[in-house]
Write an enzyme that holds these catalytic residues in place. Structure first.
Site, PDB file in Angstrom:
ATOM      1  N   HIS A   1       0.886   5.171   1.287  1.00 22.27           N
ATOM      2  CA  HIS A   1       0.172   6.015   2.249  1.00 22.27           C
ATOM      3  C   HIS A   1       0.849   7.382   2.294  1.00 22.27           C
ATOM      4  O   HIS A   1       2.081   7.467   2.356  1.00 22.27           O
ATOM      5  CB  HIS A   1       0.202   5.365   3.636  1.00 22.27           C
ATOM      6  CG  HIS A   1      -0.579   6.135   4.643  1.00 22.27           C
ATOM      7  ND1 HIS A   1      -1.967   6.116   4.680  1.00 22.27           N
ATOM      8  CD2 HIS A   1      -0.191   6.969   5.628  1.00 22.27           C
ATOM      9  CE1 HIS A   1      -2.379   6.905   5.649  1.00 22.27           C
ATOM     10  NE2 HIS A   1      -1.317   7.441   6.244  1.00 22.27           N
TER      11      HIS A   1
ATOM     12  N   ASP B   1      -2.588   0.565   8.000  1.00 24.16           N
ATOM     13  CA  ASP B   1      -1.402   1.403   7.725  1.00 24.16           C
ATOM     14  C   ASP B   1      -0.217   1.099   8.645  1.00 24.16           C
ATOM     15  O   ASP B   1       0.653   1.967   8.854  1.00 24.16           O
ATOM     16  CB  ASP B   1      -1.754   2.902   7.829  1.00 24.16           C
ATOM     17  CG  ASP B   1      -2.783   3.322   6.787  1.00 24.16           C
ATOM     18  OD1 ASP B   1      -2.832   2.697   5.712  1.00 24.16           O
ATOM     19  OD2 ASP B   1      -3.543   4.261   7.066  1.00 24.16           O
TER      20      ASP B   1
ATOM     21  N   ASN C   1       0.853  -1.189   0.000  1.00 26.05           N
ATOM     22  CA  ASN C   1       0.000   0.000   0.000  1.00 26.05           C
ATOM     23  C   ASN C   1       0.883   1.231   0.000  1.00 26.05           C
ATOM     24  O   ASN C   1       1.975   1.217   0.559  1.00 26.05           O
ATOM     25  CB  ASN C   1      -0.882   0.017   1.256  1.00 26.05           C
ATOM     26  CG  ASN C   1      -1.770   1.243   1.326  1.00 26.05           C
ATOM     27  OD1 ASN C   1      -2.391   1.623   0.328  1.00 26.05           O
ATOM     28  ND2 ASN C   1      -1.835   1.884   2.483  1.00 26.05           N
TER      29      ASN C   1
ATOM     30  N   SER D   1       4.862   6.793   2.348  1.00 28.45           N
ATOM     31  CA  SER D   1       5.428   5.493   2.719  1.00 28.45           C
ATOM     32  C   SER D   1       4.782   4.417   1.877  1.00 28.45           C
ATOM     33  O   SER D   1       3.579   4.459   1.612  1.00 28.45           O
ATOM     34  CB  SER D   1       5.131   5.170   4.193  1.00 28.45           C
ATOM     35  OG  SER D   1       5.534   6.220   5.049  1.00 28.45           O
TER      36      SER D   1
HETATM   37  C1  GAR Z   1      -2.551   9.086  -2.927  1.00 30.43           C
HETATM   38  O1  GAR Z   1      -2.064  10.272  -2.356  1.00 30.43           O
HETATM   39  C2  GAR Z   1      -2.390   7.927  -1.944  1.00 30.43           C
HETATM   40  O2  GAR Z   1      -1.217   8.002  -1.190  1.00 30.43           O
HETATM   41  C3  GAR Z   1      -3.594   8.111  -1.071  1.00 30.43           C
HETATM   42  O3  GAR Z   1      -4.637   8.471  -1.957  1.00 30.43           O
HETATM   43  C4  GAR Z   1      -4.067   9.163  -3.089  1.00 30.43           C
HETATM   44  C5  GAR Z   1      -4.547   8.471  -4.345  1.00 30.43           C
HETATM   45  O4  GAR Z   1      -4.188   9.183  -5.472  1.00 30.43           O
HETATM   46  N1  GAR Z   1      -3.899   6.925  -0.350  1.00 30.43           N
HETATM   47  C6  GAR Z   1      -4.453   6.903   0.855  1.00 30.43           C
HETATM   48  O5  GAR Z   1      -4.766   7.904   1.451  1.00 30.43           O
HETATM   49  C7  GAR Z   1      -4.669   5.518   1.419  1.00 30.43           C
HETATM   50  N2  GAR Z   1      -5.083   5.608   2.783  1.00 30.43           N
HETATM   51  P1  GAR Z   1      -4.165   8.487  -6.907  1.00 30.43           P
HETATM   52  O6  GAR Z   1      -5.542   7.854  -7.106  1.00 30.43           O
HETATM   53  O7  GAR Z   1      -3.944   9.612  -7.858  1.00 30.43           O
HETATM   54  O8  GAR Z   1      -3.064   7.481  -6.915  1.00 30.43           O
END
Ligand code: GAR
Length: 196
Positions: free
Chosen positions: A109, A145, A107, A136
């Site tokens: 995060h 997480d 994942n 991360s």
């Molecule tokens: C990213 O910033 C990712 O790190 C976050 O959502 C966004 C997705 O963007 N993930 C989380 O918050 C997971 N808990 P994307 O769809 O453009 O990759």
């Protein structure tokens, strides 16, 4: 060649960074992009790259997480992935689902874990007055997480930052970090990668 399935909920910019990297000389290839939201922008972007896609809307399942996951598992198992990458996948997975992919689910995060698991990471970093923020990549375990960290990238918090400007700076690093960690992970390297 390792088979990679990617789970998304939104625009899928991290999914695209992974898929673009896998389009080159790489030990993995993307076999599926699946989403809990049929409208997720990333699905069309994946299809445009010739990657198989699947959508399993979580909403009709209400509180029935096990039912949703059983439906989501169908296309995933059909795709026979060796590695599952969560890339902006915003549903919490049950311990049963996580156990099934133990040791082969990653994942990304948007915080420097163990700081700020969960949501609103950038606002929390700003509220705490942190001088640095970042992202991360970690192995997914049953505790949200909290699995072993496989890589991190740091960015400075700048004067005048708000959550959006900080998120944008971190996202640039997410697109560097996740592909780099996936390459190492596929090669069996689980030592944390620290990007600057
Ligand atoms: C990213 O910033 C990712 O790190 C976050 O959502 C966004 C997705 O963007 N993930 C989380 O918050 C997971 N808990 P994307 O769809 O453009 O990759």
């Amino acid at each position: 060649m390792k088979r990679v399935a990617i789970l998304i909920s939104g625009g899928g910019s991290n999914m695209l960074a992974l898929a673009r990297d896998m389009a080159g000389d790489h030990p993995c290839r993307p076999v599926l992009v699946a989403s809990n939201d049929p409208q997720a922008g990333g699905l069309a972007r994946a299809a445009g790259m010739g990657i198989s896609t699947a959508a399993v809307d979580h909403r009709p399942f209400g509180k029935d997480r096990a039912g949703f996951e059983a439906a989501l598992l169908e296309p995933i198992l059909q795709a026979r992935p060796d590695i599952l990458c969560l890339a902006g996948f915003m549903r919490i997975l049950t311990p049963d689902f996580v156990r099934r992919f133990q040791g082969r689910m990653l994942n990304i995060h948007p915080s420097l874990l163990p700081k700020y698991p969960g949501l609103d990471t950038h606002a929390r970093a700003l509220a705490a007055g942190d001088a640095e923020a970042g992202c991360s990549v970690h192995e997914v375990t049953a505790e949200l997480d909290m699995g072993p960290v496989l890589g991190q990238a740091r960015v400075p918090v700048l004067p005048g930052d708000d959550a959006a400007s900080l998120a944008a700076r971190v996202l640039v690093q997410e697109h560097r970090l996740y592909p780099a960690v996936l390459r190492r992970f596929a090669a069996g390297n689980r030592d944390p990668l620290l990007l600057r």
